[in-house]
Scaffold this motif. Structure first.
Motif, mmCIF file in Angstrom:
data_model
loop_
_atom_site.group_PDB
_atom_site.id
_atom_site.type_symbol
_atom_site.label_atom_id
_atom_site.label_comp_id
_atom_site.label_asym_id
_atom_site.label_seq_id
_atom_site.Cartn_x
_atom_site.Cartn_y
_atom_site.Cartn_z
ATOM 1 N N LEU B 22 30.199 29.088 43.487
ATOM 2 C CA LEU B 22 29.438 30.171 44.634
ATOM 3 C C LEU B 22 29.403 31.548 44.056
ATOM 4 C CD1 LEU B 22 27.911 29.806 47.640
ATOM 5 C CD2 LEU B 22 30.034 31.086 48.372
ATOM 6 N N GLU B 23 30.623 31.934 43.649
ATOM 7 C CA GLU B 23 30.935 33.225 43.194
ATOM 8 C C GLU B 23 29.845 33.601 41.864
ATOM 9 O OE1 GLU B 23 35.203 34.806 42.896
ATOM 10 O OE2 GLU B 23 34.430 34.665 40.785
ATOM 11 N N LEU B 24 29.900 32.690 41.008
ATOM 12 C CA LEU B 24 29.100 32.791 39.886
ATOM 13 C C LEU B 24 27.612 33.023 40.449
ATOM 14 C CD1 LEU B 24 29.769 32.469 36.890
ATOM 15 C CD2 LEU B 24 28.456 30.640 36.713
ATOM 16 N N PHE B 117 16.242 53.309 47.438
ATOM 17 C CA PHE B 117 17.553 53.918 47.262
ATOM 18 C C PHE B 117 18.688 53.074 48.011
ATOM 19 C CE2 PHE B 117 20.730 57.075 49.434
ATOM 20 C CZ PHE B 117 21.497 56.775 47.942
ATOM 21 N N LEU B 118 18.392 52.805 49.277
ATOM 22 C CA LEU B 118 19.391 52.042 50.184
ATOM 23 C C LEU B 118 19.546 50.789 49.544
ATOM 24 C CD1 LEU B 118 18.459 53.072 53.617
ATOM 25 C CD2 LEU B 118 20.351 53.913 52.322
ATOM 26 N N ARG B 119 18.508 50.017 49.104
ATOM 27 C CA ARG B 119 18.492 48.768 48.549
ATOM 28 C C ARG B 119 19.636 48.582 47.257
ATOM 29 N NH1 ARG B 119 13.427 46.293 46.569
ATOM 30 N NH2 ARG B 119 12.319 47.503 48.186
ATOM 31 N N ILE B 120 19.647 49.714 46.774
ATOM 32 C CA ILE B 120 20.607 49.816 45.235
ATOM 33 C C ILE B 120 21.883 49.516 45.695
ATOM 34 C CG2 ILE B 120 21.041 52.068 44.674
ATOM 35 C CD1 ILE B 120 18.853 50.018 42.645
ATOM 36 N N PHE B 121 22.365 49.986 46.968
ATOM 37 C CA PHE B 121 23.795 49.749 47.202
ATOM 38 C C PHE B 121 24.247 48.256 47.293
ATOM 39 C CE2 PHE B 121 23.178 53.985 48.978
ATOM 40 C CZ PHE B 121 24.615 54.528 48.837
ATOM 41 N N ARG B 122 23.503 47.372 46.986
ATOM 42 C CA ARG B 122 23.701 46.065 46.667
ATOM 43 C C ARG B 122 24.682 45.902 45.550
ATOM 44 N NH1 ARG B 122 17.937 43.101 47.098
ATOM 45 N NH2 ARG B 122 17.845 43.066 49.325
ATOM 46 N N ILE B 123 24.750 46.772 44.775
ATOM 47 C CA ILE B 123 25.285 46.935 43.283
ATOM 48 C C ILE B 123 26.943 46.846 43.954
ATOM 49 C CG2 ILE B 123 25.449 49.136 42.753
ATOM 50 C CD1 ILE B 123 24.810 48.444 40.020
ATOM 51 N N LEU B 124 27.190 47.412 44.955
ATOM 52 C CA LEU B 124 28.631 47.684 45.206
ATOM 53 C C LEU B 124 29.161 46.243 45.570
ATOM 54 C CD1 LEU B 124 28.574 50.935 47.330
ATOM 55 C CD2 LEU B 124 29.654 50.461 45.052
ATOM 56 N N LYS B 125 28.236 45.312 45.858
ATOM 57 C CA LYS B 125 28.854 43.766 46.018
ATOM 58 C C LYS B 125 29.581 43.292 44.894
ATOM 59 C CE LYS B 125 26.065 40.782 48.385
ATOM 60 N NZ LYS B 125 25.809 40.551 49.733
ATOM 61 N N LEU B 126 29.239 43.880 43.690
ATOM 62 C CA LEU B 126 29.940 43.580 42.392
ATOM 63 C C LEU B 126 31.408 43.931 42.608
ATOM 64 C CD1 LEU B 126 27.419 44.768 39.545
ATOM 65 C CD2 LEU B 126 27.950 42.317 40.294
ATOM 66 N N LEU B 127 31.803 44.836 43.202
ATOM 67 C CA LEU B 127 33.126 45.153 43.215
ATOM 68 C C LEU B 127 33.994 43.961 43.611
ATOM 69 C CD1 LEU B 127 33.037 48.831 44.575
ATOM 70 C CD2 LEU B 127 33.383 48.009 42.233
ATOM 71 N N ARG B 128 33.414 43.205 44.251
ATOM 72 C CA ARG B 128 34.192 42.238 45.027
ATOM 73 C C ARG B 128 34.820 41.370 43.709
ATOM 74 N NH1 ARG B 128 33.187 39.725 50.435
ATOM 75 N NH2 ARG B 128 31.104 40.655 50.284
ATOM 76 N N PHE B 129 33.917 41.214 42.627
ATOM 77 C CA PHE B 129 34.380 40.263 41.805
ATOM 78 C C PHE B 129 35.330 40.615 40.519
ATOM 79 C CE2 PHE B 129 29.990 39.277 42.907
ATOM 80 C CZ PHE B 129 30.307 38.212 43.695
ATOM 81 N N SER B 130 35.547 41.975 40.669
ATOM 82 C CA SER B 130 36.481 42.543 39.749
ATOM 83 C C SER B 130 37.758 42.972 40.142
ATOM 84 C CB SER B 130 35.869 43.635 38.966
ATOM 85 O OG SER B 130 36.693 44.391 38.257
ATOM 86 N N GLU B 132 40.051 44.212 38.337
ATOM 87 C CA GLU B 132 40.395 45.424 37.634
ATOM 88 C C GLU B 132 39.719 46.562 38.522
ATOM 89 O OE1 GLU B 132 39.454 42.697 35.737
ATOM 90 O OE2 GLU B 132 40.775 42.502 34.182
ATOM 91 N N ALA B 133 38.306 46.469 39.107
ATOM 92 C CA ALA B 133 37.696 47.310 39.455
ATOM 93 C C ALA B 133 38.715 47.989 40.614
ATOM 94 C CB ALA B 133 36.631 47.246 40.231
ATOM 95 N N LYS B 134 39.149 47.122 41.403
ATOM 96 C CA LYS B 134 40.138 47.469 42.386
ATOM 97 C C LYS B 134 41.298 48.289 42.233
ATOM 98 C CE LYS B 134 38.728 43.457 45.019
ATOM 99 N NZ LYS B 134 39.178 42.050 45.044
ATOM 100 N N GLU B 135 41.802 47.745 40.998
ATOM 101 C CA GLU B 135 43.177 48.697 40.170
ATOM 102 C C GLU B 135 42.527 50.039 39.840
ATOM 103 O OE1 GLU B 135 44.514 45.974 37.047
ATOM 104 O OE2 GLU B 135 44.900 44.418 38.573
ATOM 105 N N LEU B 136 41.453 49.877 39.369
ATOM 106 C CA LEU B 136 40.696 51.317 38.607
ATOM 107 C C LEU B 136 40.620 52.319 40.019
ATOM 108 C CD1 LEU B 136 39.748 53.146 36.551
ATOM 109 C CD2 LEU B 136 37.658 52.202 36.810
ATOM 110 N N LEU B 137 40.006 51.547 41.002
ATOM 111 C CA LEU B 137 39.997 52.397 42.265
ATOM 112 C C LEU B 137 41.045 53.246 42.880
ATOM 113 C CD1 LEU B 137 37.317 50.673 44.199
ATOM 114 C CD2 LEU B 137 37.192 53.062 43.403
ATOM 115 N N VAL B 138 42.414 52.100 42.822
ATOM 116 C CA VAL B 138 43.876 52.800 43.020
ATOM 117 C C VAL B 138 44.335 53.552 42.363
ATOM 118 C CG1 VAL B 138 46.023 51.814 43.195
ATOM 119 C CG2 VAL B 138 44.495 50.464 44.147
ATOM 120 N N SER B 139 44.037 53.543 41.097
ATOM 121 C CA SER B 139 44.398 54.390 39.799
ATOM 122 C C SER B 139 43.576 55.715 40.102
ATOM 123 C CB SER B 139 43.932 54.017 38.494
ATOM 124 O OG SER B 139 43.998 54.899 37.660
#
Lengths: 279, 279, 279, 279
Positions: B22-24, B117-130, B132-139
């Protein structure tokens, strides 16, 4: 020593005198052939020295084909060499010229350009001559994940900011589509700044200022991460250290040139067979 | 296992096989939908593939609405999910399309752009899959204060320098107002350099040179601070060290060369079998 | 408590409730007055809201004069305050408006611009509110010498390269004099790159490429030096540590939040009166 | 003390009072003469102040010739001084003016420019006055190999990317030859971004975005390497640590947290009165 062994020693091992001479000759040939490819693409030079460029190209191709054949013939495992990184590079270095012979009848500009682009890959043959280049590649590979995550993060940011700029500025001011706006955002955030597209409205300029300051501010993050990575491996460009800890107190983090543990004074580096100071 | 539990496991936990599949699927859908939003904004493509873009947009909206509904229905605490970062992102990802249905009667360019413009916020759904992205945000968060102070400092500097340039160059040379001059200063100090506004007088060029050298020189300050911060937390981007915590007070974050817990003074590093100095 | 003491407490010490309220009011006034100065310089806005800008300017000047008078009157050492950094800033913040009253008869554009430039110095009053800004200034000051030496070195380099480019390109291609060429070199080496002047000849482009790569490569040097400086002081932005070493083994380099020596486990921080963890 | 010794002491040793005065006079002369060279190259200034520039140039040449003669005459080993870095700089500082006397008959623009370019090398005389500049040069030299390898790597990358862009964009969009494309790639990758050449096609812009992100991402690599190098040598720009050397083998360069000499294992830090951990 058989002739094959002699050739192999000379080609794959630059320790011998003959190997060094051959290495130097190859280095000069690669540089000359890359330079020829570069200059041949300048229209005025191509016109004036067409014959010279043609013949030298035949010469370089002959030389590199000879080199490839000898390497293939004398390698201990020819098939493995052919599929190795440098084997493929050696093949790519001669292929475009042979392809050029078949398409000589219809030298369209596009095919011509494509062949020249492929020929330039000869420059990668240079990597064989630099130990440091290999180390740098290792170093890049070790920070590859961090740089990728960072660039992925920057990419998500640029898509969102690009869409916002498309909304704010609109196609009247050069932001004709979202991909175009994202392109502008990348140009701005990486501080390249061509100036072919630039915000015109007050709100757009305000937003652009924020993007620039953001790009200026967050460049420090990957640097910090890489420095951190390098400093953990205590190494710089080199390969990761293999254990180097004190046999008495098990403390690590000693300098590469340390003979004694800095905490307890015990002699270091006997365990793995190679003395600590030798690394 | 009830159906609800199965759905929940699949949606919120990517450890199971079904969860991974499902994730894929979701990942591909998000990327495809973002790409569609980007390409749909290119005028020529919008003209030619209007029907295709329209139907695929309906499809993606249906899928993401289904996903949002299932997550909301199967979450242990639906309200808490709805107000979480990813819950809001999931909502924002489908809202613009529903809004689009209501304003379909008056498709003015401005509204059209806003929705895209609002629709493009879908890209933030990508953050769920990484991870490292969460770690980078923490950093990023950990160095947020330092970067903010630095950028605030740069901002004060740009306002003063911008006013000075407005005084020196004047509106004849493009520095038509102080905000415009400040904009130029930010463009210059962050080394972006569009070139749409550039100093013309000798004094202005002298001042501009000083601004550039300043911007080039002080970029090192936030980098230094971030490296310092990372090296104190001994973290980089990677996962936090797990084992190396005090056997008495369980505090972690000790230096690699620490023998004793810095908080309670207990001898470190015996618990997990590997001595403290080995990390 | 006398009235003077009350005023002094409120003005110079933000620990009290009244002090905090006053601080907030002042902060808003400063930001509003800077914003007003910025917007007043935009020709169209100046035309339309002339009266509003005029009256608000009188208001801010009255407020800041009152503040200056109170600070001067209630300070323990008025003369010392008047000559301090913030005392001078407070004076500079009101002076331009009073000067404006005298030159109101001849409001030439140049005088007008000069007054507005001086008025913007009010923004420096903001520095009073940020502890971090002071720390950043300390941090900048500590690496000031290194940055200066580096920039001096870059300046010598740009003069030499600029002269070479003047020789190579000449005034036909925009390099009309050595100062102009040096300006171009600074624009290029700091990677700003306006594009108003750009090399035209092949040799000039080759040289320009070298300058860019040089600028790209040596930016790392000051960063390295600053990181090094920060890492020696073990501090980041803060003031230099004053002796924080173990009372038992005299080891230093402990983290700011360490209670116990990481080498011998002795309790830290009793010697200088303030506990180690409090820093 | 003989006259020669007095001169030598004054010229080569700035410890004496007379030496300091002379140093200051020389410093002012060098700066004035460089400034004169810069301003003399501005066409309008050259026209108006031709006589002034001419006479001051004669004056400076006389002064620097006198200085060179005295240094040569009083140096302990005149030949060695003449061939030293500063000896050559001192010679180059006066040579162009003497050359100018011979070519005064045919003052073509090209010769004129060449002489002025040579004259600017006087600025290198400044290096004599700054201890820090020498340290910076040492620091640059120590990271020279790493920066060179990195720039060589970047250069190979730019040749390949430049060829690809030449293939993709073609001469219609300004990428007229491979060298031109490589020039564009360097301008882009180092984030300079003139904007004189910019990609026009969608594919070209996509590729350009990748190049920019690459350039933005890998700038961190040399920084990391230099920081690493500096942190290994424990030097930064500052003077090497003096006291902290092993009481047994006199080796220095120990870490701040070292208890034992890393070379011979002797306990550190008792000799100079201050314990090793105190640094």
């Amino acid at each position: 020593m058989s002739l094959q062994t002699l050739f192999r020693e000379t080609l794959f091992n630059s320790e011998t005198l003959l190997g060094r001479v051959l290495e130097l000759v190859l280095l000069v040939c690669i540089l000359a052939s890359v330079l020829e490819s570069l200059l041949d693409s300048v229209p005025t030079l191509h016109q004036d020295y067409q014959a010279f460029f043609g013949w030298s190209e035949y010469g370089f191709t002959f030389l590199f084909t000879l080199e490839y054949g000898l390497r293939l013939g004398t390698a201990e495992r020819p098939f493995r060499y052919a599929l190795s990184f440098f084997g493929l590079i050696d093949l790519v270095a001669i292929l475009p010229s042979f392809l050029g012979l078949f398409v000589i009848g219809f030298p369209s500009l596009s095919v011509f350009r494509a062949l020249r682009f492929l020929r330039i890959f000869r420059i990668l043959k240079l990597l064989r001559f630099s130990e440091e280049a290999k180390e740098l590649l290792v170093s890049l590979k070790s920070s590859f994940r961090k740089i990728t995550v960072f660039l992925g993060f920057v990419l998500i940011l640029t898509v969102i900011i690009g869409s916002l700029m498309y909304f704010v500025e609109g196609s009247e001011h050069g932001f004709s589509s979202i991909p175009q706006s994202v392109y502008w955002t990348i140009v701005t955030m990486t501080t390249v700044g061509y100036g072919d597209i630039a915000p015109q409205t007050a709100l757009g300029k305000l937003l652009a200022s924020a993007v620039m300051l953001l790009g200026y501010g967050i460049i420090a993050v990957p640097t910090g991460a890489i420095v951190q990575g390098l400093s953990q491996s205590r190494l710089g460009f080199g390969p990761p250290s293999l254990g180097h800890c004190c046999p008495n107190c098990r403390a690590s983090g000693h300098d590469a040139d340390a003979n004694h543990c800095k905490y307890c004074g015990t002699l270091l580096g006997q365990e793995s067979g190679l003395p600590g100071g030798d690394r």
